[in-house]
Design a protein around this motif. Structure first.
Motif, PDB file in Angstrom:
ATOM      1  N   GLN A 119     -67.939 -14.260 -46.685  1.00 48.25           N
ATOM      2  CA  GLN A 119     -66.907 -13.870 -45.869  1.00 48.25           C
ATOM      3  C   GLN A 119     -65.771 -13.717 -46.462  1.00 48.25           C
ATOM      4  N   SER A 120     -64.773 -12.806 -45.756  1.00 46.38           N
ATOM      5  CA  SER A 120     -63.706 -12.688 -46.335  1.00 46.38           C
ATOM      6  C   SER A 120     -62.584 -13.754 -46.459  1.00 46.38           C
ATOM      7  N   TYR A 121     -62.838 -14.600 -45.114  1.00 47.97           N
ATOM      8  CA  TYR A 121     -61.740 -15.899 -45.255  1.00 47.97           C
ATOM      9  C   TYR A 121     -62.290 -16.908 -46.302  1.00 47.97           C
ATOM     10  N   HIS A 122     -63.389 -16.884 -46.868  1.00 49.15           N
ATOM     11  CA  HIS A 122     -63.939 -17.909 -47.719  1.00 49.15           C
ATOM     12  C   HIS A 122     -63.986 -17.738 -49.204  1.00 49.15           C
ATOM     13  N   GLN A 123     -63.299 -18.421 -49.903  1.00 45.01           N
ATOM     14  CA  GLN A 123     -63.247 -18.668 -51.416  1.00 45.01           C
ATOM     15  C   GLN A 123     -63.501 -19.958 -51.892  1.00 45.01           C
ATOM     16  N   ASP A 124     -64.571 -20.111 -52.656  1.00 40.64           N
ATOM     17  CA  ASP A 124     -65.429 -21.419 -53.039  1.00 40.64           C
ATOM     18  C   ASP A 124     -64.349 -21.809 -54.264  1.00 40.64           C
ATOM     19  N   SER A 125     -64.937 -22.932 -54.863  1.00 41.95           N
ATOM     20  CA  SER A 125     -64.207 -23.452 -56.056  1.00 41.95           C
ATOM     21  C   SER A 125     -64.265 -22.577 -57.224  1.00 41.95           C
ATOM     22  N   GLY A 126     -65.219 -21.798 -57.273  1.00 49.07           N
ATOM     23  CA  GLY A 126     -65.298 -20.890 -58.349  1.00 49.07           C
ATOM     24  C   GLY A 126     -64.438 -19.765 -58.442  1.00 49.07           C
ATOM     25  N   ALA A 127     -63.696 -19.493 -57.239  1.00 45.58           N
ATOM     26  CA  ALA A 127     -62.792 -18.321 -57.237  1.00 45.58           C
ATOM     27  C   ALA A 127     -61.516 -18.607 -58.134  1.00 45.58           C
ATOM     28  N   ASP A 128     -60.774 -17.461 -58.508  1.00 48.84           N
ATOM     29  CA  ASP A 128     -59.751 -17.585 -59.464  1.00 48.84           C
ATOM     30  C   ASP A 128     -58.532 -17.480 -58.334  1.00 48.84           C
ATOM     31  N   TYR A 129     -57.748 -18.632 -58.706  1.00 43.61           N
ATOM     32  CA  TYR A 129     -56.447 -18.901 -57.999  1.00 43.61           C
ATOM     33  C   TYR A 129     -55.241 -18.601 -58.758  1.00 43.61           C
TER      34      TYR A 129
END
Length: 590
Positions: A119-129
């Motif tokens: 979902q567009s709201y969700h970014q888990d721990s593997g996302a690039d921040y």
């Protein structure tokens, strides 16, 4: 496992007595009630600011259950600021789970795949921040993070006393008097009691906060949404797991929605089980726990060792106030939220960090007492909005297994926004009041937070004196004035520091190559764009990394009069942020 030993060194117990206090009363700046994750972090942040703190924790040892584990990028920034980021990433759980990502749903671990959270709201721990922060996520379990915080607090001079409960407390206009009691002492043994006199007290004593109850502070919100049992077990699931490396795996084969969480991706696991039995039901038996684990794994003959099964409630609650006179609430004592999004303990860490520099400024005499009012004004609206986001995420999870609504709730905000893009509105920020949202409350979400006063100062990678660092690394010890080239802000910063007694560091930041000696140069992105800084303008950042004020003066053909104007305006702004009584006079002069 680290063992926390009660502190034995009294804080200023030889200080002159206060009428009505018993002989031998110990004195400290701040008494922290509760030695869990947030309480220990509070001790670290206060000690980092030079504040004397005594922490009283009723349990004898640190946590032995993994419990919370998602340390989000903003919290990792806070831990980076006290020198703990690398130690957290080097823990056993953080190394084991470094490559885990994703939220999936299956019938069982060995069974049919049902879906995953996309979902567009969700970014888990593997996302690039990396655009937002120098500090990525870390999955470090609470039983490994707490010892690091404990040892850092002791290193910085905090007095941690485990096995001590606050039996009673009273407060007056000048401080808080508390009776600390050794929980292992016999009933009526007054020799096991010590009286501590503190200027302020912080309640970090969890969801069932006794301090909050004693103060009569109500809670509001949806309340308990579901009851769970958290089963900690050992079982070798490597073969059925295969190469999957998830954060959480929802399963349905146990007859209820369960959530399987890896501790080491091999033999150590947690299973969250919805407990829909009547309240007051006996604890789950070991046999029932084994049955649930086998069903979730999809392996009826699995060899399982159950260590414990802890009941807990997924709830959404907010305390009616975060401050009552000289007592403050942080963490679960102030707010409760379901675990979806991993916002709970991270919000508590932000509470502690926000409060620590303010208490330090007041205790040092740099700020007026009214600065402490900004803690409730800033953190309670953020906590309210974060509780709402966690509740909305929790209600959205059943869609993974074909239940619930067809589409996510439109009120859901993206994970990065919840972590980084909220805006404070208080007397500690010099800015117009934010606009109202659809519910009549101030709209705290800032869509384009380019160093808007009240928002977190953006991360930009810099090079300063040959060293690479983030703007985040500049904050923590005092106020920082970041200035675009075109005007010298060194003298105004010195004038403001002299007028307030607060530390103010001025630093010119340029996008140009090469930078002038003593200037910082942006590396990863344009600093002037991220901070919306025109030539000669400056941004004042608080010790907690939030923007306090922005200048609006152009830099064209600066004159001595311009320097005087900049000095007057910066000084007036700093006095206002620090809630000083002379702020209005300074503003009139500016």
């Amino acid at each position: 496992m680290a063992q926390a030993t009660p502190g034995t060194t009294p804080h200023d117990s030889s200080a002159p007595g206060t009428p009505g206090l018993p002989e031998g009363t110990e004195r400290t700046d701040v008494l922290i009630v509760g030695g869990g994750l947030v309480g220990l972090a509070t001790a670290v942040f206060l000690a980092r600011q030079g504040v004397r703190a005594v922490l009283a924790e009723r349990h004898d040892t640190l946590a032995v259950h993994p419990r919370a584990r998602g340390v989000n990028p903003r919290s990792m920034e806070l831990l980076r600021g006290v020198g703990l980021e690398e130690a957290v990433r080097d823990t056993v759980s953080a190394r084991a789970l470094a490559d885990n990502a994703g939220v999936i749903a299956v019938e069982s671990l060995a069974g049919r795949h049902l879906g995953e959270l996309r979902q567009s709201y969700h970014q888990d721990s593997g996302a690039d921040y990396s655009v937002l922060s120098p500090s990525p996520w870390s999955l470090c379990h609470q039983d490994e993070l707490e010892p690091l915080l404990h040892d850092k607090a002791v290193e910085l001079g905090a007095d941690l006393r485990f096995g001590r409960e606050v039996a009673s407390f009273t407060q007056d206009a000048d401080g808080v008097t508390a009776v600390l009691r050794d929980r292992g002492a016999a009933e009526g043994d007054t020799s096991a009691e010590r009286v501590v006199r503190a200027r302020y007290m912080i309640a970090a004593d969890g969801a069932g906060s006794r301090v909050r109850s004693a103060l009569g502070i109500p809670t509001h919100g949806p309340g308990t949404m579901a009851r769970f049992v958290n089963i900690r077990f050992d079982a070798d699931l490597r073969e059925v797991l295969g190469d999957r490396r998830f954060i959480i795996c929802y399963t349905t084969a146990a007859g209820a929605r369960c959530a399987l969480l890896p501790i080491d991706n091999a033999s150590r696991w947690l299973l969250h089980v919805i407990d829909d039995r009547e309240a007051g039901s006996p604890p789950l038996s070991e046999e029932r726990c084994v049955e649930l684990v086998r069903a979730a794994a999809g392996l009826p003959d699995l060899d399982v060792t159950v260590h414990d099964a802890l009941p807990w409630d997924a709830a959404g609650l907010l305390a009616g106030r975060f401050r009552q006179d000289r007592v403050f609430l942080v963490g679960d004592a102030a707010h409760l939220m379901p675990p979806s999004g991993a916002f709970g303990s991270n919000t508590g860490l932000a509470d502690a960090h926000n409060l620590a520099w303010k208490l330090a400024a007041v205790l040092r005499g740099e700020a007026g007492e009214a600065l402490l009012d900004s803690y409730d004004a800033e953190r309670r609206p953020v906590a309210r909005a974060t509780v709402e986001q966690a509740v909305l995420r929790s209600k959205d999870r059943p869609r993974l297994v074909g239940q619930g609504t067809a589409e996510p709730d439109p009120r859901l905000r993206p994970d990065p926004a919840v972590m980084f893009h909220y805006r404070y509105a208080s007397g500690a920020v010099v800015a117009p009041a934010p606009t109202e949202g659809t519910d009549g409350a101030p709209d705290l979400w800032e869509a384009d937070p380019r160093a808007v006063p009240g928002t977190r100062a953006p991360h930009v990678e810099l090079e300063l004196d040959g060293e690479k660092l983030s703007t985040v690394d500049l904050f923590g010890d005092g106020f920082v004035l970041l200035a675009a080239p075109g005007a010298d802000w060194t003298a105004p910063a010195g004038a403001a520091a002299g007028a307030t007694g607060a530390a103010v560091r001025a630093l010119t930041v340029t996008d140009a190559v090469p930078a002038a000696p003593g200037e910082a140069r942006s590396v990863s992105a344009s600093w002037s764009e991220r901070y919306a800084a025109a030539p000669g303008q400056a941004v004042l950042v608080r010790p907690d990394g939030f923007v306090a004020w922005r200048s609006d003066l152009p830099a064209e053909a600066p004159t001595p009069e311009d320097t005087a104007t900049r000095s007057a305006r910066l000084t007036a702004a700093l006095l206002r942020v620090l809630a000083r009584e002379d702020a209005e006079a300074a503003e009139r002069a500016a």
